[in-house]
Design a protein around this motif. Sequence first.
Motif: not given
Length: 71
Positions: A10-14, A17-21, A48-53, A55-66
């Motif tokens: 869950p959360g992959n689609l948005p 889509a944000a990655a494509g934009r 997952v999904p998770v975004l590794q910045l 800086s080495g920090n992680y974002l693991f909320s789909a809305s924060s990643i978007c």
Amino acid sequence: MRLFVSEGAPGNLPVLAAAGRARGRVELLISTVDPEECMVPFLTRPKVPVLQLDSGNYLFSASSICRRQNL
């Protein structure tokens, strides 16, 4: 930045889509992982999904990643 997604999570689609934009504005490596693989070392359960910045920090909320990918 590195984006980890898993088939059917869950959360992959948005997030995808944000990655494509953001294509061309943000350097992003997208990796598909097993849903049970723990990408964030300090979490006890896989997430997952998770975004590794860069800086080495992680974002693991789909809305924060978007929001981060739209900068």
